[in-house]
Scaffold this active site. Sequence first.
Site, PDB file in Angstrom:
ATOM      1  N   ARG A 164      -5.782 -38.746  61.291  1.00  0.00           N
ATOM      2  CA  ARG A 164      -6.407 -39.831  60.427  1.00  0.00           C
ATOM      3  C   ARG A 164      -6.865 -39.194  59.503  1.00  0.00           C
ATOM      4  NH1 ARG A 164      -3.670 -42.096  63.078  1.00  0.00           N
ATOM      5  NH2 ARG A 164      -3.823 -44.631  64.142  1.00  0.00           N
ATOM      6  N   SER A 238      -9.925 -50.141  63.674  1.00  0.00           N
ATOM      7  CA  SER A 238     -10.607 -48.638  64.071  1.00  0.00           C
ATOM      8  C   SER A 238     -11.674 -48.261  63.522  1.00  0.00           C
ATOM      9  CB  SER A 238      -9.619 -47.719  64.946  1.00  0.00           C
ATOM     10  OG  SER A 238      -8.572 -48.780  65.683  1.00  0.00           O
ATOM     11  N   GLU A 334     -14.124 -43.301  61.331  1.00  0.00           N
ATOM     12  CA  GLU A 334     -12.631 -43.340  60.406  1.00  0.00           C
ATOM     13  C   GLU A 334     -12.338 -43.977  58.771  1.00  0.00           C
ATOM     14  OE1 GLU A 334      -9.099 -45.150  62.569  1.00  0.00           O
ATOM     15  OE2 GLU A 334      -8.503 -45.880  61.225  1.00  0.00           O
TER      16      GLU A 334
HETATM   17  C1  LIG Z   1      -6.802 -55.616  61.051  1.00  0.00           C
HETATM   18  C2  LIG Z   1      -6.778 -53.917  60.264  1.00  0.00           C
HETATM   19  C3  LIG Z   1      -6.070 -52.765  61.112  1.00  0.00           C
HETATM   20  C4  LIG Z   1      -5.547 -51.660  60.599  1.00  0.00           C
HETATM   21  N1  LIG Z   1      -4.779 -51.158  61.523  1.00  0.00           N
HETATM   22  C5  LIG Z   1      -5.073 -49.216  61.368  1.00  0.00           C
HETATM   23  C6  LIG Z   1      -3.651 -48.664  61.933  1.00  0.00           C
HETATM   24  O1  LIG Z   1      -3.562 -49.352  62.812  1.00  0.00           O
HETATM   25  N2  LIG Z   1      -3.702 -47.412  61.879  1.00  0.00           N
HETATM   26  C7  LIG Z   1      -4.310 -46.369  60.548  1.00  0.00           C
HETATM   27  O2  LIG Z   1      -4.352 -45.747  60.167  1.00  0.00           O
HETATM   28  N3  LIG Z   1      -5.064 -47.408  59.278  1.00  0.00           N
HETATM   29  C8  LIG Z   1      -4.989 -48.975  60.415  1.00  0.00           C
HETATM   30  N4  LIG Z   1      -6.209 -49.788  59.089  1.00  0.00           N
HETATM   31  C9  LIG Z   1      -6.633 -49.106  58.362  1.00  0.00           C
HETATM   32  C10 LIG Z   1      -6.434 -49.094  57.012  1.00  0.00           C
HETATM   33  O3  LIG Z   1      -5.383 -51.091  56.866  1.00  0.00           O
HETATM   34  C11 LIG Z   1      -5.616 -47.978  56.150  1.00  0.00           C
HETATM   35  O4  LIG Z   1      -6.234 -47.196  56.311  1.00  0.00           O
HETATM   36  C12 LIG Z   1      -5.039 -48.957  54.828  1.00  0.00           C
HETATM   37  O5  LIG Z   1      -4.246 -47.493  54.101  1.00  0.00           O
HETATM   38  C13 LIG Z   1      -5.744 -48.590  53.959  1.00  0.00           C
HETATM   39  O6  LIG Z   1      -5.659 -49.189  52.400  1.00  0.00           O
HETATM   40  P1  LIG Z   1      -6.241 -49.328  51.532  1.00  0.00           P
HETATM   41  O7  LIG Z   1      -5.415 -49.843  50.212  1.00  0.00           O
HETATM   42  O8  LIG Z   1      -6.671 -51.231  51.872  1.00  0.00           O
HETATM   43  O9  LIG Z   1      -7.024 -48.706  51.363  1.00  0.00           O
HETATM   44  P2  LIG Z   1      -8.595 -48.677  50.527  1.00  0.00           P
HETATM   45  O10 LIG Z   1      -9.414 -49.348  51.668  1.00  0.00           O
HETATM   46  O11 LIG Z   1      -8.667 -49.224  48.746  1.00  0.00           O
HETATM   47  O12 LIG Z   1      -8.841 -47.144  50.158  1.00  0.00           O
HETATM   48  C14 LIG Z   1      -9.352 -46.532  51.109  1.00  0.00           C
HETATM   49  C15 LIG Z   1      -9.532 -45.016  51.028  1.00  0.00           C
HETATM   50  O13 LIG Z   1      -8.639 -44.842  50.076  1.00  0.00           O
HETATM   51  C16 LIG Z   1      -8.392 -44.221  48.738  1.00  0.00           C
HETATM   52  N5  LIG Z   1      -7.578 -44.465  48.186  1.00  0.00           N
HETATM   53  C17 LIG Z   1      -7.152 -46.055  48.112  1.00  0.00           C
HETATM   54  N6  LIG Z   1      -5.618 -45.636  47.542  1.00  0.00           N
HETATM   55  C18 LIG Z   1      -5.962 -44.977  47.077  1.00  0.00           C
HETATM   56  C19 LIG Z   1      -5.170 -43.816  45.606  1.00  0.00           C
HETATM   57  N7  LIG Z   1      -4.181 -44.757  45.306  1.00  0.00           N
HETATM   58  N8  LIG Z   1      -4.890 -42.720  45.015  1.00  0.00           N
HETATM   59  C20 LIG Z   1      -6.196 -42.134  45.372  1.00  0.00           C
HETATM   60  N9  LIG Z   1      -6.981 -42.720  46.920  1.00  0.00           N
HETATM   61  C21 LIG Z   1      -6.944 -44.007  47.276  1.00  0.00           C
HETATM   62  C22 LIG Z   1      -9.630 -44.968  48.710  1.00  0.00           C
HETATM   63  O14 LIG Z   1     -11.390 -44.195  47.698  1.00  0.00           O
HETATM   64  C23 LIG Z   1     -11.062 -44.763  49.701  1.00  0.00           C
HETATM   65  O15 LIG Z   1     -10.758 -43.711  50.200  1.00  0.00           O
HETATM   66  C24 LIG Z   1      -6.081 -51.425  59.332  1.00  0.00           C
HETATM   67  C25 LIG Z   1      -7.321 -51.495  58.768  1.00  0.00           C
HETATM   68  C26 LIG Z   1      -7.584 -53.367  59.363  1.00  0.00           C
HETATM   69  C27 LIG Z   1      -8.162 -53.997  58.172  1.00  0.00           C
END
Ligand SMILES: Cc1cc2nc3c(=O)[nH]c(=O)nc-3n(C[C@H](O)[C@H](O)[C@H](O)COP(=O)(O)OP(=O)(O)OC[C@H]3O[C@@H](n4cnc5c(N)ncnc54)[C@H](O)[C@@H]3O)c2cc1C
Length: 338
Positions: A164, A238, A334
């Site tokens: 992670r 998580s 995380e």
């Molecule tokens: C129900 C649920 C289940 C989940 N299960 C998992 C799982 O099984 N495994 C897992 O690893 N994660 C899991 N996650 C966490 C999440 O889905 C991941 O971390 C996902 O990659 C976040 O994507 P996002 O586009 O929503 O990022 P955001 O929440 O919008 O951003 C997250 C971070 O990344 C940065 N960021 C986003 N996009 C970019 C970009 N293009 N360039 C530079 N920085 C960027 C943001 O500034 C921020 O710091 C879960 C979340 C939820 C709600």
Amino acid sequence: MVIEKDKSLKHLNTFGIDAKASYYAEIRTIEDLCAVILHPMYRSAPKLILGGGSNILFKQNFNGLILHNLLQGIELLNEDENFVFLKAGAGVIWHEFVLYAVQHGWGGIENLSLIPGTVGASPIQNIGAYGTEIKDTFYELEAIDLQDATTHRFNATACGFGYRDSIFKREAKGRFMIVSVTFRLSKSPVLNTRYGAIEQELQAEGVTQPTIQDVSKAVIAIRSSKLPDPKIIGNAGSFFKNPEIPTSQFETLKAVFPELPGYPGLEGTTKVAAGYLIEQCGWKGKVIGKVGMHRQQALVLVNHGGATGQELIDHAVRVQDSVLEKFGIHLEMEVNIL
Ligand SMILES: Cc1cc2nc3c(=O)[nH]c(=O)nc-3n(C[C@H](O)[C@H](O)[C@H](O)COP(=O)(O)OP(=O)(O)OC[C@H]3O[C@@H](n4cnc5c(N)ncnc54)[C@H](O)[C@@H]3O)c2cc1C
């Protein structure tokens, strides 16, 4: 491109926190991105890239410019006898990208079905589930430096992936916007069904010779039944990482807590299930005010409605403190706190 002022972020983060951003722009092309970051008005403003908002917790308003990544497109860059090189715009929804690969029979990311968020965020914390992480299929990414709009390429080594983790959560934090990611997917996939409940789900469905489509379906079924849906109850999956502790410490704890689950980690460490630790401290399903740890998933911090980011963080700290006191283990968050 329209720049909105005092934008509510309530529907742009899966915790449903009602924070505001001073400025907000939807980024649909790289030209738009470069124009806005080089604009004299925004050049020195703090910037935040927002994808699906599924791994962010706003504890206050964001006094700066939010760049909401909506860059689209999936492109087959190259292929050989064994692999395809599939590139996706950073704003493509991760699960749609997985389904695209699965439908074409290209393997390697099927275990990551239904993870919320965007392709561009997937390298940030090296998303993972059911024994697979994106580092296993990642080829390279393109990113724009938010200071000077220059383009940079990162291969897997340059990304410094860990559990992670990547350089984008450490030394390169906040510096780049990832604009595309390329994956190297297999034309003859080796399935990874031993982890979690995948095997049981396949058996329950009567599947004896699984394909990547079957694995993807099984993962979707498991996740849908186990994880709270952010559309119904605010959460970011998580909230804490599973801690990696010295194996000697694990063995000492195991003598006192025989059911403590542990899995071999890196060099002399054991990875412990954070959910178990939280449950043992009595937090599972307990609601304090508007927040709590989910009643079925102790690792998932939830907003029962109307909580502020600070209330959620206060709860996370309460959980951290009690786990530290009972087990001597520090739980690392995380989720990205802003
Ligand atoms: C129900 C649920 C289940 C989940 N299960 C998992 C799982 O099984 N495994 C897992 O690893 N994660 C899991 N996650 C966490 C999440 O889905 C991941 O971390 C996902 O990659 C976040 O994507 P996002 O586009 O929503 O990022 P955001 O929440 O919008 O951003 C997250 C971070 O990344 C940065 N960021 C986003 N996009 C970019 C970009 N293009 N360039 C530079 N920085 C960027 C943001 O500034 C921020 O710091 C879960 C979340 C939820 C709600």
